[in-house]
Design an enzyme around this catalytic site. Structure first.
Site, mmCIF file in Angstrom:
data_model
loop_
_atom_site.group_PDB
_atom_site.id
_atom_site.type_symbol
_atom_site.label_atom_id
_atom_site.label_comp_id
_atom_site.label_asym_id
_atom_site.label_seq_id
_atom_site.Cartn_x
_atom_site.Cartn_y
_atom_site.Cartn_z
ATOM 1 N N PHE B 188 -5.026 -7.403 12.301
ATOM 2 C CA PHE B 188 -5.203 -6.411 11.242
ATOM 3 C C PHE B 188 -4.326 -6.805 10.064
ATOM 4 O O PHE B 188 -3.103 -6.817 10.162
ATOM 5 C CB PHE B 188 -4.827 -4.996 11.710
ATOM 6 C CG PHE B 188 -5.195 -3.956 10.687
ATOM 7 C CD1 PHE B 188 -6.435 -3.329 10.729
ATOM 8 C CD2 PHE B 188 -4.329 -3.635 9.644
ATOM 9 C CE1 PHE B 188 -6.798 -2.394 9.768
ATOM 10 C CE2 PHE B 188 -4.687 -2.708 8.676
ATOM 11 C CZ PHE B 188 -5.925 -2.081 8.742
ATOM 12 N N ASP B 294 2.599 -12.048 8.689
ATOM 13 C CA ASP B 294 2.369 -10.667 8.261
ATOM 14 C C ASP B 294 3.318 -9.767 9.047
ATOM 15 O O ASP B 294 3.139 -9.547 10.245
ATOM 16 C CB ASP B 294 0.901 -10.298 8.528
ATOM 17 C CG ASP B 294 0.574 -8.850 8.175
ATOM 18 O OD1 ASP B 294 1.493 -8.009 8.171
ATOM 19 O OD2 ASP B 294 -0.610 -8.557 7.918
ATOM 20 N N LYS B 325 4.728 -0.867 4.691
ATOM 21 C CA LYS B 325 5.050 0.200 5.653
ATOM 22 C C LYS B 325 6.516 0.645 5.597
ATOM 23 O O LYS B 325 6.909 1.299 4.647
ATOM 24 C CB LYS B 325 4.648 -0.246 7.062
ATOM 25 C CG LYS B 325 3.115 -0.197 7.270
ATOM 26 C CD LYS B 325 2.769 -0.183 8.743
ATOM 27 C CE LYS B 325 1.274 -0.184 8.988
ATOM 28 N NZ LYS B 325 0.716 1.158 9.044
ATOM 29 N N THR B 350 -0.749 -5.258 -14.218
ATOM 30 C CA THR B 350 -0.017 -4.331 -15.084
ATOM 31 C C THR B 350 1.313 -3.924 -14.463
ATOM 32 O O THR B 350 2.353 -3.974 -15.115
ATOM 33 C CB THR B 350 -0.862 -3.073 -15.368
ATOM 34 O OG1 THR B 350 -2.065 -3.475 -16.021
ATOM 35 C CG2 THR B 350 -0.115 -2.101 -16.277
#
Lengths: 470, 470
Positions: B188, B294, B325, B350
């Protein structure tokens, strides 16, 4: 006909203390910052503590009248008292220290926060789904569009097939269908991979990134002033509409959605007419294409309406309207409940937006409504546009394609060359005005909604001086 | 061997006042909320004002010991005093009301804010680029990886070719090259389109979204307890490594990057060994593949190290480490300056992250360092794991594949069926413990870093009761 006066201590005029921008203290700090951040594109280091209203200060003590406003993302001006109040509220402290995963554990504050945002929904829209940035908002809208498109094909309540459930895990059709989003040349919809595939602004925004094989139609290029070239521009609309329809009919994969900015902002402040935007509604209905309006830069009052596409009064209303920048929060508005997927956990992620920014967004739109700031923007925009027309008469070569009449302060024009444009912007900063460019040789004005006539006079004075020096 | 006691008013035990969860007041509020939000996946409406430390309150007055912590994203507990202080600081007010576009107008606060985050960089990393969420962090890392990969091919300083500049505007090679990111089955990495193409957790996360044609290798599936099955698990590592290498060698497009979670969290708390993670370094070096770890769910102390992959002491260090998280901010760490693109405006947007969350992240990591919370996590994790082993001995069928030994409180086990897992989680809530699942039949424990022995005792007591009722 008065302006809201939030900022009693705003400077009465720009202050320029250094002979170069960035000044020596900015340069020193940028050298340090560059060790931990990519500061190569920085104009100066800002002192946000001192910045006030329409003036941004830098660490050298320069104060610039700000007509760029953080790439068009400051709605009300710096250190706005209503936003400071929101930032100090108990709801904000909770949002900051106890950030929920609201899909599973929504807060008791959430309905109220969303209601404040929804009172500002574009005409015809009454739901919102929240994201984190303009690119994120557009990609969430694409997800909503793809689910809607496939639900219409298979039936909203129909279960996924075994083949879909298996193939999707291999990134293959039919579970991961080969569907396209149609966008327009010169468009800017963000820089992630799907949004980036719809962005066609400049090569540097896209180079080296894999992209989806999605089509780009042509966005109309009008001649100005619009009132003089109505017939030609109408033909230009029809030419581009024909291309849109052809692409939808012939593209190698089905076009599930179309996304368009009512004014292409990064791409050069290219305007689309009411006729063009309405015709796209007709075409998207004819071919079952989801119609997405990207109001990331055009939204939140600067064009003189809450949302720029409201000028076109598109009927029936478009399907999805994305927002970010001056809202500070991001996401998409919609009205058809079938844009809520048939099952939970499909449009889902841990944070589902940023509650702190949703609170700020609520405070911003409340101020716009309470003080009728769009009326002020229209009044000031007219005043500004007339002054620019006068300069155009005087220096026609330096004010080509002046555009944004009756679009509040959302105004732009072209210089003959990129070099002259860049020189003008540089000179303007040395005269105390912070102004941005777009495309290769356009100047775009993006002041806050509290920019008023006294600011216009200061800007026009500086601009007049700079233009003569070009 | 003491625990930090932030929360003198934390309940001494759970409070369950309602016979169902969600209780009647939650149900009433969820009905309202569902009109403006997709509340179908909500467990209850939380009262974050009352929530304290490791206890989350709902609007019915129930107080749950929280071992899920907003899908593993609350590091220190609810209403932490250090975070409240950060939320009320002048820097925070500025970040909220004057959000910069820091690529152009960085604030004078920025270097200091980044330095606080960088003191928590994984071993071997000393730069950070900021994003907004886990998915965003991974996609920004992909962008960095693709630019790095192409720069190595063409030369870092080499200008783009005319062909690249033209083709990229049509989403075509060579400007938009056909390159792949390799990920693992059950992974995931987020739910946007590129991150979604590397996610292989469940069909519902991916269905109806176009995906890049990117490969998924196999992630090792170990037998537990690890110490008993060393030889088998080593063979499993080699089997999966062979698949990785074959995919890199034979995939239809060049594999530019590999992304892996050191523990696949949504996918079922699947652990990867030190050997496996090091071998991936060897393979990625051999084939010039960018190695991305990750740490979105595994990072920030819960495994007993600041970053879970530090257990593997991978040499040379991996290229990019993504986070979100429990950091509350997001982004990727790196160390090779060539991951800064050759020109500005390539890794750019931005907002370049969220300054308010970067300030919170700085406060979180400062607390972890100052109070040595990872030591506490290790101590409490050992205590918790031993208690679970005892339950496993008693009820082996209900505690299959107990895993996470010596990984702090990052612990999981399997129930025989999804139904039993769901029933257990439901019963636990009625016994005042909020616990999450992962994969189809796993229970995952994700308490905060301030969870201590007294909380373990309460949880184990509730769990023992619930298990006997299954």
């Amino acid at each position: 006909m008065t302006s809201i006066n939030y900022y009693p201590n705003e400077p009465t005029k720009p202050i320029v203390k250094t002979s170069n921008v960035p000044g020596p203290e900015s340069q020193k700090q940028l050298e340090q910052l560059d060790k931990v951040f990519d500061a190569r594109a920085a104009y100066f280091v800002a002192d946000y503590e001192k910045s006030d209203g329409n003036y941004i200060f830098d660490v050298d003590g320069n104060a610039y009248l700000d007509l760029y406003a953080q790439i068009a993302s400051i709605a009300l001006g710096y250190n706005n008292p209503a936003l400071i109040k929101a930032a100090q509220s108990p709801e904000m402290i909770r949002a900051l220290v106890d950030r929920p995963a609201p899909g599973n554990f929504p807060s008791a504050d959430m309905a109220k926060i969303l209601a404040k945002i929804l009172q500002f929904a574009p005409k015809g829209q009454d739901h919102v789904w929240s994201g984190l940035s303009g690119a994120d908002a557009n990609e969430l809208a694409f997800k909503a569009a793809f689910m809607y498109y496939r639900a219409r094909e298979r039936g909203y309540e129909t279960e996924f097939s075994a083949e879909e459930n298996v193939s999707v895990m291999e990134n293959a059709a039919p579970g991961a269908p080969d569907l396209a989003v149609l966008s327009f040349k010169k468009a800017f919809h963000g820089r992630l991979f799907a949004s980036g595939s719809t962005t066609v602004s400049k090569p540097i925004h896209k180079l080296d990134f894999p992209a989806f094989d999605w089509p780009h139609a042509e966005y109309p290029t009008y001649r100005y002033p619009l009132e003089k070239y109505e017939e030609e521009n109408h033909k230009e609309d029809d030419r581009c509409l024909e291309i849109v329809e052809q692409l939808i009919k012939t593209w190698k994969s089905p076009v599930a959605a179309l996304i368009i900015e009512p004014i292409q902002s990064e791409g050069g402040d290219n305007h689309a007419s009411k006729y063009f935007l309405q015709k796209l509604r007709d075409i998207t209905l004819k071919y079952n294409v989801v119609y997405i309006i990207d109001e990331v830069q055009t939204g939140v009052g600067a064009t003189g309406k809450n949302w720029c596409h409201e000028y076109a009064d598109i009927q029936p209303p478009v399907d999805l309207v994305t927002f970010s920048k001056k809202m500070q929060s991001a996401g998409y508005f919609f009205h058809d409940p079938k844009f809520i997927p048939n099952k939970p956990y499909r449009q889902f992620n841990t944070w589902c937006g940023e509650p702190a920014r949703m609170i700020i967004a609520g405070a911003i739109v409340q101020e716009i409504i309470d003080h009728d700031l769009t009326s002020q923007v229209n009044r000031v925009g007219d005043y500004l546009f007339k002054k620019l027309e006068a300069l155009q008469t005087q220096y026609p070569a330096k004010f080509q394609n002046l555009r944004g009449k009756n679009r509040g302060t959302f105004i732009a024009w072209d210089l003959p060359t990129p070099t002259e444009r860049d020189t003008l912007l540089k000179k303007l900063r040395l005269h105390g005005c912070n102004v941005g460019g777009c495309s290769t040789n356009s100047v775009r004005l993006r002041p806050t909604l509290t920019f008023d006539e006294k600011h216009v006079d200061i800007f026009i004075d500086a601009l007049s001086k700079c233009v003569t020096e070009l």
